[in-house]
Design an enzyme around this catalytic site. Structure first.
Site, mmCIF file in Angstrom:
data_model
loop_
_atom_site.group_PDB
_atom_site.id
_atom_site.type_symbol
_atom_site.label_atom_id
_atom_site.label_comp_id
_atom_site.label_asym_id
_atom_site.label_seq_id
_atom_site.Cartn_x
_atom_site.Cartn_y
_atom_site.Cartn_z
ATOM 1 N N ASP A 108 -5.874 -2.883 10.381
ATOM 2 C CA ASP A 108 -4.599 -3.611 10.581
ATOM 3 C C ASP A 108 -3.539 -2.862 11.402
ATOM 4 O O ASP A 108 -2.357 -2.829 11.011
ATOM 5 C CB ASP A 108 -3.992 -4.004 9.230
ATOM 6 N N LYS B 118 -9.000 -11.295 8.483
ATOM 7 C CA LYS B 118 -8.935 -11.538 7.033
ATOM 8 C C LYS B 118 -7.573 -12.110 6.690
ATOM 9 O O LYS B 118 -6.617 -11.950 7.456
ATOM 10 C CB LYS B 118 -9.178 -10.229 6.272
ATOM 11 N N CYS C 15 -3.948 -2.314 2.318
ATOM 12 C CA CYS C 15 -5.231 -2.696 2.912
ATOM 13 C C CYS C 15 -6.210 -1.532 3.055
ATOM 14 O O CYS C 15 -7.410 -1.719 2.861
ATOM 15 C CB CYS C 15 -4.993 -3.423 4.226
HETATM 16 C C1 VGL Z 1 -1.124 -5.553 4.356
HETATM 17 C C2 VGL Z 1 0.459 -6.424 2.953
HETATM 18 C C3 VGL Z 1 0.167 -7.702 3.364
HETATM 19 C C4 VGL Z 1 -1.797 -4.341 4.898
HETATM 20 C C5 VGL Z 1 -1.447 -6.831 4.783
HETATM 21 O O1 VGL Z 1 -2.379 -4.396 6.003
HETATM 22 O O2 VGL Z 1 -1.769 -3.301 4.188
HETATM 23 N N1 VGL Z 1 -0.181 -5.363 3.424
HETATM 24 N N2 VGL Z 1 -0.777 -7.895 4.293
#
Ligand code: VGL
Ligand code: ZN
Length: 198
Positions: free
Chosen positions: A9, A107, A152
């Site tokens: 991410d 995702k 994540c």
């Molecule tokens: C994430 C919160 C919401 C992350 C993704 O990538 O850690 N955290 N969506």
């Protein structure tokens, strides 16, 4: 033994000025780029929510970002709207090298379920397909880097260890959110699951 680098991410919304900015989230990009050449398999993940996703505080009347609610699959932190499919915020950081990636796993696209882990949605049972992909490629050892350490990266690392991979998380190439002690909880949980923290 086949090694894979999994880059979690590294998207604009998790970097400074993004909707769910992780402090110094952009600092890790050059180091991640440099490590890609060391691995025979490079996988990127991308948080990829439809507008109105159930993890957004704005989807719940009277709720604010960082409130916690009970969902059918357990507790869920409510986030600011982030990583909406096709938005600039959902795009990878512009300096992240994406050409070396063999596959990009998206995702968080199921409207009613969040997905922190690269392996399973937050119900801990709906697979993303990453495990099957890694198995068919014979990947056994994973190094995880990216954002956010305590969400994540943490959920992905713990799921990977439970699935039987040898997992290491390079903390120098991760940055966290740290909500109500979530960073320490995540570090303890990863260590407990047998994840090597470097
Ligand atoms: C994430 C919160 C919401 C992350 C993704 O990538 O850690 N955290 N969506
Ligand atoms: Zn998200």
């Amino acid at each position: 033994m086949t090694q894979a680098l999994i880059v979690i991410d590294v998207q604009n919304d998790f970097c400074p000025n993004g909707a769910l900015a992780v402090a110094q989230g952009d600092e890790i990009v050059p180091g991640i780029n440099a490590r890609m050449a060391d691995f025979p398999a490079v996988i990127l993940t991308q948080d990829w929510h439809p507008a109105g996703h159930s993890s957004f505080a704005s989807s719940h009347h009277g709720k604010a970002a960082m409130d916690v609610i009970d969902m059918p699959y357990g507790l869920q932190v409510l986030w600011p709207d982030h990583c909406v499919q096709g938005s600039t915020g959902a795009a990878f950081h512009p300096s992240l090298r994406t050409d070396p990636a063999d596959i990009i796993i998206r995702k968080g696209y199921t409207p009613s379920i969040d997905s922190y882990s690269a392996f399973f949605e937050n119900d801990h049972s709906t697979p993303t397909g990453l495990h099957g992909y890694l198995q068919t490629r014979g990947v056994t050892h994973l190094t995880l880097v990216g954002l956010a350490t305590d969400f994540c990266v943490n959920f992905s690392a713990v799921d990977a260890a439970r699935l039987g991979y040898r997992v290491s998380v390079d903390l120098s190439l991760c940055r966290g959110i740290d909500l109500n002690g979530s960073m320490q909880t995540a570090l303890d949980g990863m260590a407990e699951a047998g994840v090597t923290l470097t």
